[in-house]
Design an enzyme around this catalytic site. Structure first.
Site, short mmCIF file in Angstrom:
data_model
loop_
_atom_site.label_atom_id
_atom_site.label_comp_id
_atom_site.label_asym_id
_atom_site.label_seq_id
_atom_site.Cartn_x
_atom_site.Cartn_y
_atom_site.Cartn_z
N ASP A 19 0.86 -1.18 0.00
CA ASP A 19 0.00 0.00 0.00
C ASP A 19 0.90 1.23 0.00
OD1 ASP A 19 -2.12 1.68 0.18
OD2 ASP A 19 -2.71 1.10 2.23
N ASP A 113 -3.10 2.39 -5.83
CA ASP A 113 -1.95 2.43 -4.92
C ASP A 113 -1.85 1.21 -4.02
OD1 ASP A 113 -4.26 3.09 -3.55
OD2 ASP A 113 -3.23 4.39 -2.13
N GLU A 114 -2.59 0.17 -4.35
CA GLU A 114 -2.66 -0.95 -3.43
C GLU A 114 -2.78 -2.24 -4.23
OE1 GLU A 114 -5.96 -0.22 -0.85
OE2 GLU A 114 -5.52 -2.00 0.33
#
Lengths: 364, 374
Positions: A19, A113-114
């Protein structure tokens, strides 16, 4: 290959959850040095909108994503609002994804983003998942100048929970031996999938930690929480068999809001919908997924819930089109009772970039 | 071989035809002008294989012969010289060219003229004549709507359709279409050809400002234009032009009449706020009121203006590429224009309210689908 302990005879999986730390805000601070060290909110403005991401400096003041920017401003008057640059975020996201793909094909992006990575059999023949996670973090730092937090464990739930344990720039490993103890000690509101509302309900049932949750029968949890009760039962025992699925696409995305004071007139309903639509718009951008069906969910003060949906010809891609359809749905509803909750969601999602504002051509 | 010529007269002729020369031609010799001297007559040819332009001029010479001269160096040299007679000396063995002026001398290395590609000759052609103003107007009114998409070669030129009643010029890029018709330019033979955009641009640039007859000849594969001392030859686009007549709606029920200049100025202002990539503007049309708006969500820019208009039809919201509308309105001169519409996903038809003599202009533009069009 090591074998998981006790009754599990399958080879133990090694899963990394990564993350990016305060992703949008960190990108802004990276690109605009004057923002560094300052509380930054991406999205929204002093007057209206929703915070899409907050820098760590802003989080110290209790600012978090999905918070109304008016509230963010009230919490932190010197906060700097910046406009999101989704093109840049998408570019960085692709950079990161290509790093992941150097290690394994089994990458399941959850958003820009993860992602989950299954590195059980990785391309670099690395034996240690912790070492792999460290290498990935280093490479991200080197190539993008941004930090990420990573969680390593033997299933998705634990990997994700591990990531949340230490941020920013964290690297937490939950080994099979530690898993049960880790979960037992974990406060209930830190469980992935347990939000504010569920946490409050759990606490009212006397469940404050993983240990408390483990005391419950599966049937009782299902009775209290519905289908997701099965999941809670599983995770309280550190079990999660979900695969890392590189082709997974979510079915819908949306946002909803429960009001402290029930709404009693259509104007305030529309005002709140505009706010929720901003949030949905942010999620569309974050997940780069587009759908053509918008559903409006309304829960009245007597807890009676209705939904109305509409499917349009073209993918819904921006705030104004969400609003336009939401208002149409609004007009179909008899607003006779006070409103307790409003939600908007988009379904029938597709990752293809929609033909936005398409220039039409002659038929020849 | 030797000849003498006024530097400014030569420069004028070279400039008129140099536009055809490309920077990186397939055949390197096409970076040159072909000079053919026949006593007192100099014939200059420039070509890119598809299109060739030839200019003829008077010089002082007793010789005859040919040489290819590097175009850029020659033009740049002449541009820098004050007007004066200059002398060219050509060594036919080495292809060296020496230019002598009052200021000094300049040596260029030319090339063998026989390597210069042959320009096709008029052969079994069909001949007609247009006045340069009519031709210039027809080109100017259509050329901006041609396509640059090499995958649809038919649309990279202007379609010219001739019959006994009129001459029709059509250009389209698939999104907009212009039909320019003259009823004073009929011919006694039916003929239709597609002339490449580049050739027409060059022709337009070299047409004289005063009205001059332009002779046009068409063979199976080439078009020939000649006027004054200039000749132009271009290869026709050997493709079938799209069946454009079917795209012209003939019973659009909604009709908007509006001042052209007012609409044009408004579009110019509003389009500043439109998304750079799409240039999309929204027209919301109600009885006697046109609301033009644009927004660029990436930058949170938005703008809108109300314009008075006359409108008969159902209220409508329709999106267009502002650049298309601006270019079209720019090419009309009528004080008032009419826009006929049927639906937000159907072509809009723009016509001038007052017609120029012998002229019939029709413009079609496809909308941009507004993504909130539910």
């Amino acid at each position: 290959m090591r074998v998981a302990e006790e009754n599990n005879l399958q080879p133990m999986r090694r899963i990394i959850h990564i993350d990016m730390d305060a992703f949008y805000a960190s990108v802004e601070q990276r690109d605009f040095p004057t923002l560094r060290g300052k509380p930054v909110a991406v999205g929204g403005s002093r007057e209206r909108g929703v915070v899409a991401a907050a820098s760590y400096e802003a989080r110290k003041f209790g600012v978090h994503s999905a918070m109304s920017s008016r509230k963010a401003y009230a919490n932190c008057p010197h906060i700097v609002f910046v406009k999101p640059r989704f093109d840049v975020y998408k570019e960085v996201s692709l950079q990161i994804r290509s790093i992941f793909l150097e290690y394994t094909e089994l990458v399941e992006p959850l958003s820009l983003d993860e992602a989950y990575l299954d590195v059980t059999a990785n391309k670099k023949q690395l034996a240690s998942a912790r070492h792999t996670a460290q290498l990935i973090k280093d490479q991200i730092k080197l190539q993008t100048g941004l930090t990420a937090s990573a969680g390593v464990s033997f299933n998705k739930f634990l990997a994700k929970t591990a990531t949340d344990f230490q941020k920013p720039d964290g690297l937490t490993v939950i080994t099979p031996k530690q898993a049960k103890e880790f979960i037992a000690k974990l406060p209930i509101d830190k469980f992935y999938g347990v939000g504010k509302v569920t946490a409050a309900k759990m606490q009212s049932l006397g469940i404050f930690s993983g240990a408390d949750l483990m005391q419950w029968e599966e049937a009782a949890l299902v009775k209290q929480f519905g289908k997701v009760g099965h999941f809670y039962y599983q995770i309280s025992r550190a079990q999660d068999d979900r695969d890392v699925n590189p082709n997974r696409i979510r079915k819908s995305l949306g946002a909803e809001s429960t009001f402290e004071v029930d709404l009693t007139d259509v104007d305030s309903v529309k005002e709140e919908l505009a706010r929720i639509a901003l949030d949905v718009d942010g999620r569309i951008n974050k997940h780069t997924a587009y759908g053509k069906t918008l559903t409006l969910k309304v829960k009245f003060s007597d807890f009676k819930q209705i939904t109305r949906s509409k499917t349009v010809l073209f993918p819904i891609t921006d705030h104004s089109s969400i609003m336009q359809i939401a208002y149409q749905l609004c007009d179909e509803i008899q607003w006779t009772k006070p409103v307790r909750l409003l939600g908007l969601s988009i379904s029938g999602l597709n990752r293809e970039i929609p033909f936005q504002n398409q220039q039409l051509s002659f038929p020849f | 071989m030797k000849f003498e010529v006024s530097s400014s007269t030569l420069l004028k002729q070279l400039s008129a035809i140099s536009g055809v020369i490309t920077t990186n031609p397939i055949v390197p010799i096409l970076e040159n002008f072909l000079f053919q001297i026949n006593k007192n007559k100099l014939t200059i040819t420039a070509s890119d294989l598809q299109t060739s332009i030839i200019a003829e001029m008077e010089i002082n010479s007793n010789d005859s012969g040919s040489i290819a001269v590097p175009a850029k160096i020659l033009i740049d040299t002449l541009k820098g010289l004050p007007d004066q007679p200059v002398t060219f000396l050509v060594d036919e063995n080495t292809y060296g060219v020496e230019l002598k002026s009052d200021n000094g001398q300049y040596k260029l290395s030319g090339e063998n003229a026989t390597d210069f590609p042959r320009v096709p000759a008029v052969n079994r052609a069909y001949t007609l004549e247009f006045s340069s103003d009519v031709l210039g107007r027809a080109i100017a009114n259509t050329i901006f709507a041609t396509s640059t998409d090499e995958l649809r070669p038919a649309m990279t030129g202007v379609y010219i359709q001739l019959n006994e009643n009129n001459a029709t010029f059509v250009a389209t890029d698939g999104h907009r279409l212009i039909r320019y018709r003259r009823d004073d330019a009929g011919t006694n033979t039916d003929l239709s050809v597609i002339i490449p955009r580049k050739a027409l641009n060059l022709l337009k640039a070299s047409l004289p400002s005063e009205s001059t007859p332009v002779k046009m000849e068409f063979s199976n594969s080439n078009a020939f234009f000649s006027f004054n001392n200039i000749r132009m030859i271009c290869r026709l686009i050997d493709e079938r032009f799209p069946d454009y007549e079917n795209a012209i709606p003939n019973n659009n029920p909604n009709r908007l009449s509006i001042g052209r200049v007012e609409l044009l100025s408004s579009l110019r202002r509003i389009s500043i706020y439109a998304n750079r990539a799409t240039n999309q503007v929204r027209l919301r049309i109600a009885k006697n009121d046109l609301l033009i708006s644009a927004e660029d969500l990436d930058f949170s820019n938005e703008a809108n203006e109300h314009l008075p208009c006359e409108y008969k039809g159902e209220d409508m919201e329709i999106g267009f590429n502002a650049r298309f509308l601006i270019e079209m309105l720019n090419n009309l001169s009528s004080k008032t224009i009419n826009i006929e519409l049927s639906a937000p996903n159907r072509a809009g038809l723009i016509t001038p309210d007052e017609r120029e003599e012998n002229e019939d202009i029709l413009m079609l533009v496809m909308p941009v689908m507004l993504n909130n069009y539910a």
